[in-house]
Structures are given as C-alpha cells and as structure tokens.
Motif scaffolding. Sequence first.
Motif: not given
Length: 283
Positions: A80-81, A115-119, A122-133, A261-265
């Motif tokens: 999915x990712x 939209x693409x960058x925001x998505x 969201x998809x890459x954001x780690x669970x505990x916070x931090x940079x979306x890498x 799911x939100x990032x995918x949308x």
Amino acid sequence: MFNALIWGLSWWPFRQFQALGLHPLWTTVALYVLSLLVLSASQPQAWRELARTPALWLVTLAAGVTNTAFNCGVATGDVVRVVLLFYLMPLWAVLLARLILGERLTALAGLRMVLALGGAAIVLSPEGGGLPLPAGLSDWLGLAGGFTFALNNVMLRRQSASNGPAACALAMFAGGVGVAGTAAALLAGASVISWPGLPGPIWLLPLAGMALLFFLSNLSLQYGAGRLPANVTAIIMLTEVPVAALSALWLGGGQLDVKTALGGVCILAAALLAALERKASAA
C-alpha cells in the motif's frame, strides 16, 4: 483496465517467485525478455532508431529504473505504501514538464503539488512524530519509481513527434531488461542476492505465463491509450491503486491505517486533478 489489474496484482507473484529463490530483479528481467524479443523480431528497424536517438536512451534508463524500483518495492515492502508513494508522479511530472518541456505552472498544477506533497508528508510521518522521511528501502523505491515513471512519460511526450511508437516501446522494454539485469548481476556478483534459480524446470511455466500476461498488458495499454482521451486513460490507470491496496490487505501484503488512508486520498486527488487538467487543456 486489464493493464491496471495486472500491475495492481503483480506484487503477489513477485513474492511467490522470491520465496522460491528468484529475486524480483531476475523476475523483472524474465518478464521483459519476451516483450523485447517479440518487438525486436517484428520491428528490427526500431533498434537503429533507438541507437541514433540519445533522448531515447534516457527513456531506456528511466523505464528500467521505474520497473526495477517498483517491482522490488512491492515484492519486499508494504504494498500500500509503495504504490501510494509511486503515484506521487503527478508532482514530479509538473516539475519535469516545466524543466524539460517548458510548460508553464498553472494554478491547478500548484494545487496538485500541494496535495501530493501533503499526502506524502502524511503517509511518511512517523508514529512518534518527526520529519516525514522514507522509513526504509521500499519507501525509497516507491518514490524513485514514481519519479522515473514521470520522467519516462515526459520524455515520451517530448519524443512523440520525432520517434515512432516501436522505437519508444523498444526503449522501455530494453530498459526493463538492461537496468534490472545489470543491477541483479552486480548484486549477485557481490553475494548480496543469489544468482537466478528455481526449485525445478516446472516453475518456468508460471514464469512464462506471467511474462505473457505482462506482454499482453503492455499491448492493452498501447491499444487503449491510442484510442481513449488522455484524461480517461489516466483515470482508468488509477484503478491500479485500489486493486493493489485491496489485494494486499486481503492477502497480507500491506496495512492501511487512518494516516495512510488520508495521505492516499490526497495523493490520488492530485492524480485525478492531473487528468482533469489534461481534459481542460484538450477542450
């Protein structure tokens, strides 16, 4: 639809062959050898056109990296990712079309980028916070595959007026064999992956069947894309995402949480806007 279905489900046979000892790189080579041989036999002049057109060499490289990255990504990571990150290509297409084709940036293109960058964030954001890498190699492969797919498409648009479809198709098939084969040979030589092998000759039959399906899917895409408006083709191709996601969730190849799911949308909305923008331009 057939092409999108084959690509959306491709992760499963890649993983089955990997479990049998055939790395996804070697499977990629096997899949494109058939297409390359058929096209070489039916359109031998395409090799001469490819050899004298340096711009098509970039198509060869881009197509090869696209197939290598995507196939390895879905075979080894969360399907999915990987597929969602791959479909960030509308973002890369905007930037590459500006750089290579000189296309102006419209307000709708800017919205697609946001939209693409925001998505992606969201998809890459780690669970505990931090940079979306990217969290691992499969994430990087999904991103790289989407970027090179956008580059492949932009270069094909650039060359469509000066090169025939046979030479363009040959460039893509040659890339699938050449890039994956070179990477596989180098990694096998360094003992990172094993040399190609299957438990027995009988397994060559499903491998040949998979190669035939990929060959037919490429023919289907060329046939459909040549007869449908570009925006319709783009929207139909997006069905690959739910096919891949649903099959991965059903067969244990990936996970879908609220964040993904939100990032995918957002990512899919950017892709849909790209199709709508092509329709508005055509009108």
